[in-house]
Design a protein around this motif. Structure first.
Motif, PDB file in Angstrom:
ATOM      1  N   PRO A 199       0.808  -1.226   0.000  1.00  0.00           N
ATOM      2  CA  PRO A 199       0.000   0.000   0.000  1.00  0.00           C
ATOM      3  C   PRO A 199       0.844   1.279   0.000  1.00  0.00           C
ATOM      4  N   ILE A 200       0.186   2.368  -0.332  1.00  0.00           N
ATOM      5  CA  ILE A 200       0.761   3.705  -0.301  1.00  0.00           C
ATOM      6  C   ILE A 200       0.343   4.368   1.011  1.00  0.00           C
ATOM      7  N   GLY A 201       1.245   5.130   1.621  1.00  0.00           N
ATOM      8  CA  GLY A 201       0.917   5.803   2.865  1.00  0.00           C
ATOM      9  C   GLY A 201       1.460   7.215   2.908  1.00  0.00           C
ATOM     10  N   THR A 202       1.293   7.867   4.060  1.00  0.00           N
ATOM     11  CA  THR A 202       1.769   9.238   4.273  1.00  0.00           C
ATOM     12  C   THR A 202       3.006   9.274   5.148  1.00  0.00           C
ATOM     13  N   GLY A 203       3.564   8.114   5.495  1.00  0.00           N
ATOM     14  CA  GLY A 203       4.622   8.030   6.487  1.00  0.00           C
ATOM     15  C   GLY A 203       5.981   8.492   6.001  1.00  0.00           C
ATOM     16  N   PRO A 204       6.972   8.466   6.902  1.00  0.00           N
ATOM     17  CA  PRO A 204       8.331   8.915   6.565  1.00  0.00           C
ATOM     18  C   PRO A 204       9.061   7.993   5.596  1.00  0.00           C
ATOM     19  N   TYR A 205       8.500   6.810   5.327  1.00  0.00           N
ATOM     20  CA  TYR A 205       9.108   5.865   4.393  1.00  0.00           C
ATOM     21  C   TYR A 205       8.064   5.351   3.396  1.00  0.00           C
ATOM     22  N   ALA A 206       8.559   4.844   2.284  1.00  0.00           N
ATOM     23  CA  ALA A 206       7.723   4.179   1.286  1.00  0.00           C
ATOM     24  C   ALA A 206       8.347   2.826   0.977  1.00  0.00           C
ATOM     25  N   ILE A 207       7.522   1.889   0.522  1.00  0.00           N
ATOM     26  CA  ILE A 207       8.022   0.565   0.156  1.00  0.00           C
ATOM     27  C   ILE A 207       8.824   0.688  -1.133  1.00  0.00           C
ATOM     28  N   ALA A 208      10.092   0.304  -1.077  1.00  0.00           N
ATOM     29  CA  ALA A 208      10.951   0.369  -2.264  1.00  0.00           C
ATOM     30  C   ALA A 208      10.953  -0.943  -3.029  1.00  0.00           C
ATOM     31  N   GLN A 209      11.154  -2.062  -2.312  1.00  0.00           N
ATOM     32  CA  GLN A 209      11.209  -3.363  -2.981  1.00  0.00           C
ATOM     33  C   GLN A 209      10.958  -4.464  -1.960  1.00  0.00           C
ATOM     34  N   TRP A 210      10.167  -5.430  -2.359  1.00  0.00           N
ATOM     35  CA  TRP A 210       9.909  -6.595  -1.509  1.00  0.00           C
ATOM     36  C   TRP A 210      10.262  -7.838  -2.319  1.00  0.00           C
ATOM     37  N   ASP A 211      11.401  -8.413  -1.993  1.00  0.00           N
ATOM     38  CA  ASP A 211      11.822  -9.670  -2.599  1.00  0.00           C
ATOM     39  C   ASP A 211      11.309 -10.797  -1.701  1.00  0.00           C
ATOM     40  N   ALA A 212      10.208 -11.392  -2.101  1.00  0.00           N
ATOM     41  CA  ALA A 212       9.545 -12.392  -1.265  1.00  0.00           C
ATOM     42  C   ALA A 212      10.511 -13.482  -0.843  1.00  0.00           C
ATOM     43  N   GLY A 213      10.522 -13.757   0.443  1.00  0.00           N
ATOM     44  CA  GLY A 213      11.369 -14.805   0.983  1.00  0.00           C
ATOM     45  C   GLY A 213      12.786 -14.383   1.277  1.00  0.00           C
ATOM     46  N   THR A 214      13.152 -13.151   0.891  1.00  0.00           N
ATOM     47  CA  THR A 214      14.541 -12.728   1.036  1.00  0.00           C
ATOM     48  C   THR A 214      14.712 -11.433   1.805  1.00  0.00           C
ATOM     49  N   LYS A 215      14.133 -10.337   1.303  1.00  0.00           N
ATOM     50  CA  LYS A 215      14.405  -9.034   1.891  1.00  0.00           C
ATOM     51  C   LYS A 215      13.298  -8.055   1.543  1.00  0.00           C
ATOM     52  N   LEU A 216      13.080  -7.106   2.437  1.00  0.00           N
ATOM     53  CA  LEU A 216      12.120  -6.036   2.231  1.00  0.00           C
ATOM     54  C   LEU A 216      12.834  -4.710   2.492  1.00  0.00           C
ATOM     55  N   THR A 217      12.691  -3.767   1.572  1.00  0.00           N
ATOM     56  CA  THR A 217      13.401  -2.496   1.694  1.00  0.00           C
ATOM     57  C   THR A 217      12.425  -1.327   1.672  1.00  0.00           C
ATOM     58  N   LEU A 218      12.605  -0.407   2.621  1.00  0.00           N
ATOM     59  CA  LEU A 218      11.880   0.858   2.632  1.00  0.00           C
ATOM     60  C   LEU A 218      12.858   1.974   2.300  1.00  0.00           C
ATOM     61  N   GLU A 219      12.367   3.007   1.607  1.00  0.00           N
ATOM     62  CA  GLU A 219      13.206   4.163   1.317  1.00  0.00           C
ATOM     63  C   GLU A 219      12.545   5.419   1.878  1.00  0.00           C
ATOM     64  N   ARG A 220      13.379   6.377   2.258  1.00  0.00           N
ATOM     65  CA  ARG A 220      12.875   7.595   2.871  1.00  0.00           C
ATOM     66  C   ARG A 220      11.964   8.344   1.900  1.00  0.00           C
ATOM     67  N   ASN A 221      10.838   8.805   2.440  1.00  0.00           N
ATOM     68  CA  ASN A 221       9.892   9.622   1.683  1.00  0.00           C
ATOM     69  C   ASN A 221      10.341  11.075   1.794  1.00  0.00           C
ATOM     70  N   ASP A 222      10.975  11.588   0.754  1.00  0.00           N
ATOM     71  CA  ASP A 222      11.558  12.927   0.807  1.00  0.00           C
ATOM     72  C   ASP A 222      10.511  14.028   0.882  1.00  0.00           C
ATOM     73  N   ASP A 223       9.250  13.682   0.605  1.00  0.00           N
ATOM     74  CA  ASP A 223       8.174  14.672   0.692  1.00  0.00           C
ATOM     75  C   ASP A 223       7.360  14.525   1.980  1.00  0.00           C
ATOM     76  N   TYR A 224       7.932  13.818   2.939  1.00  0.00           N
ATOM     77  CA  TYR A 224       7.211  13.595   4.204  1.00  0.00           C
ATOM     78  C   TYR A 224       6.900  14.921   4.892  1.00  0.00           C
ATOM     79  N   TRP A 225       5.711  15.020   5.442  1.00  0.00           N
ATOM     80  CA  TRP A 225       5.244  16.270   6.028  1.00  0.00           C
ATOM     81  C   TRP A 225       5.919  16.600   7.363  1.00  0.00           C
ATOM     82  N   GLY A 226       6.475  15.582   8.044  1.00  0.00           N
ATOM     83  CA  GLY A 226       7.097  15.801   9.344  1.00  0.00           C
ATOM     84  C   GLY A 226       8.610  15.853   9.246  1.00  0.00           C
ATOM     85  N   ASP A 227       9.256  15.656  10.376  1.00  0.00           N
ATOM     86  CA  ASP A 227      10.711  15.671  10.411  1.00  0.00           C
ATOM     87  C   ASP A 227      11.277  14.486   9.628  1.00  0.00           C
TER      88      ASP A 227
END
Length: 523
Positions: A199-227
């Motif tokens: 899903p898409i959210g408003t948080g400080p991170y966004a889902i970058a890549q989910w390699d099922a069974g191996t690794k999940l990566t989040l990347e910083r949301n540069d347009d985040y409304w907070g700190d």
């Protein structure tokens, strides 16, 4: 009642100290960068935070974020609610909503932020909030949050304008804002008829890549409304063995390790914290031989809670007498754990047998692999102790998907009497969230109840203040005396593994929502 707050930027939330994890040097994690203090683009002071979980999330669907394995990644990282409960003070803090007030017995009005966008660039507004509530609570998606937090009644939601939302309940609900803290807001473009993987959210991170069974990566949301959070990237891997997760911390292959046991080997890198989790057996009290209250009482007497805590958890946990620990509204401090008395357990089984109860019918203990540290060992001990009481007990270890079929309605059928090993965390801080799902006759995770008990639960749900506290204290006492659906074992203490490279203090919510923005690199 009304609550009003004003914040130009989001301030850090209180956190709690964690524990240590493990891993073996042969695991393929050496390619992940160690958290460091080198500046990246000026918005943060570190590169990558590496986290090892007990298991891969079964889904990242926002309406399932109250599931521990999903929420630990999603909640307040990728998605955010309108309001959030401060795990240290218990207060409700503003987030996507800046203020809220009860405008009638059944209506609440929320004022929303006007400076927030989702990570895909679409604006957050009252329409998105109304859509999220309608999708999770009023639809046929069968979201776990619906049964866990909201029950059967639908909500009437209305986007009055971009920053004003009204929510109307069927009956007066004094804790509706607290309930809404469990709903992670998604944009209106989200599929309303099927659950989504990422899903898409408003948080400080966004889902970058989910390699099922191996690794999940989040990347910083540069347009985040907070700190802006310190780390540009968060990488998640998962290892089922606690000793492996701990070794990953001690060897520097991970920065944070979740779900460690006290003897997994993290040493000084393991941090203890109160995690609000209660472990218990939930018994199908309408199926023989568990349909006889004497047999259910025998199960309680047969369990050596202190022995389990001392031998498996180095005495770190607390023997439990009820479903919620101290600090939760409704906790009954006068209740004592059932005493360990095998002779009394045997006598109750014998008495039931003499009255024609088929006590030789099989009881299956169902437990989930990697649910918490030493879960397999605890399950084996429970099987042995119930067998010693004269019961016919088998043990069945299952994965997360299978466990949910036993845990949530509609339950697995035609398997006889089940004693499901549950781990229940009440992160909301109010007993109603535990009682409604586990104790009513129609609760999403309840396998037994009575009309009289339902009436007590309904009456308690609309009370406030000291009357609410007293009502739920009585409910937990009534459960132990008249219902006995549970055999409570322990209130847990969590352990998080943390390297010296990062600074983080875990709190009671850390096991369910590990907020990456609260983790910083050590220079």
């Amino acid at each position: 009642m009304s609550f009003s707050f004003s914040r130009s930027t989001r301030t850090p939330r209180a956190v709690v100290a964690g524990a240590a994890v493990a891993a073996s040097a042969v695991l393929l994690l050496s390619s992940c960068s160690v958290a460091n203090s080198e500046p990246t683009d000026g918005a943060g002071s570190a590169d990558t935070i590496r986290i090892v979980l007990t298991q891969e999330p079964p889904t990242l669907e926002a309406c399932e974020a109250n599931l521990t394995s999903t929420g630990v990644v999603m909640r307040s990282n990728v998605t955010e609610p309108l309001v959030e409960r401060n795990p240290t003070t218990g207060d409700l803090d503003p987030l996507l909503a800046t203020s809220w007030e009860q405008t009638s017995d059944t209506e609440w009005t929320f004022t929303l932020r006007d400076d927030v966008t989702f990570s895909d660039g679409t604006p957050f507004n009252a329409e998105a909030a109304a859509f999220t509530i309608d999708r999770a609570v009023n639809s046929d998606l069968a979201c776990n949050v619906e049964g866990y937090v909201f029950g059967d009644d639908d909500l009437v939601v209305n986007a009055v304008d971009d920053t004003t939302l009204t929510v109307t309940t069927v009956t007066p609900d004094p804790i509706l804002p607290l309930r809404l803290s469990f709903l992670e807001i998604v944009p209106t473009a989200t599929d309303a008829t099927a659950k989504v993987r990422e899903p898409i959210g408003t948080g400080p991170y966004a889902i970058a890549q989910w390699d099922a069974g191996t690794k999940l990566t989040l990347e910083r949301n540069d347009d985040y409304w907070g700190d802006a959070p310190a780390f540009a990237t968060a990488e998640y891997q998962w290892r089922s063995e606690g000793t492996v997760r701990a070794a990953m911390i001690t060897s520097g292959e991970a920065d944070i390790a979740m779900g460690l046991g006290p003897d997994d080997g993290a040493g000084d890198l393991g941090l203890d914290y109160p995690n609000n989790e209660t472990v218990a057996l939930r018994m199908t009290a309408e199926i023989a031989p568990l349909n006889d209250i004497r047999v259910r009482e025998a199960v309680n007497y047969a369990i050596d809670k202190s022995g389990i805590i001392d031998s498996l958890y180095q005495g770190a946990h607390i023997a439990a007498a009820q479903l919620v620990p101290e600090g939760i509204v409704g906790h009954n401090a006068d209740l004592e754990p059932w005493e360990f008395d095998v002779d009394k357990a045997k006598a109750l089984v014998a008495e039931a047998k003499a009255d024609g109860v088929p006590v030789d019918e099989k009881i299956t203990i169902v437990a989930r692999n990697a649910q918490f540290p030493k879960v397999s060992e605890m399950s084996q001990v429970l099987q042995e102790q119930l067998t010693q009481a004269g019961l016919n007990v088998e043990l069945k270890m299952v994965d997360t998907t299978q466990h949910l079929q036993y845990q949530l309605r509609p339950f697995v059928d035609n398997e006889g009497a089940i004693a499901l090993l549950i781990q229940h965390g009440n992160q909301a801080g109010d007993a109603q969230f535990s009682a409604d799902q586990y104790m009513t006759t129609t609760g999403a995770q309840s396998v037994y109840g009575t009309e009289a008990f339902d009436a007590l639960l309904e009456a308690a749900s609309i009370k406030t203040g000291s009357e609410r506290q007293a009502a739920y204290e009585d409910i937990f006492g009534y459960q132990n005396d008249e219902i006995v659906q549970f055999a409570f074992i322990s209130h847990q203490t969590g352990v998080i593994g943390k390297t010296a490279n990062v600074d983080y203090t875990p709190n009671s919510s850390s096991g369910d929502e590990l907020r990456i923005a609260e983790i910083t690199p050590v220079a």
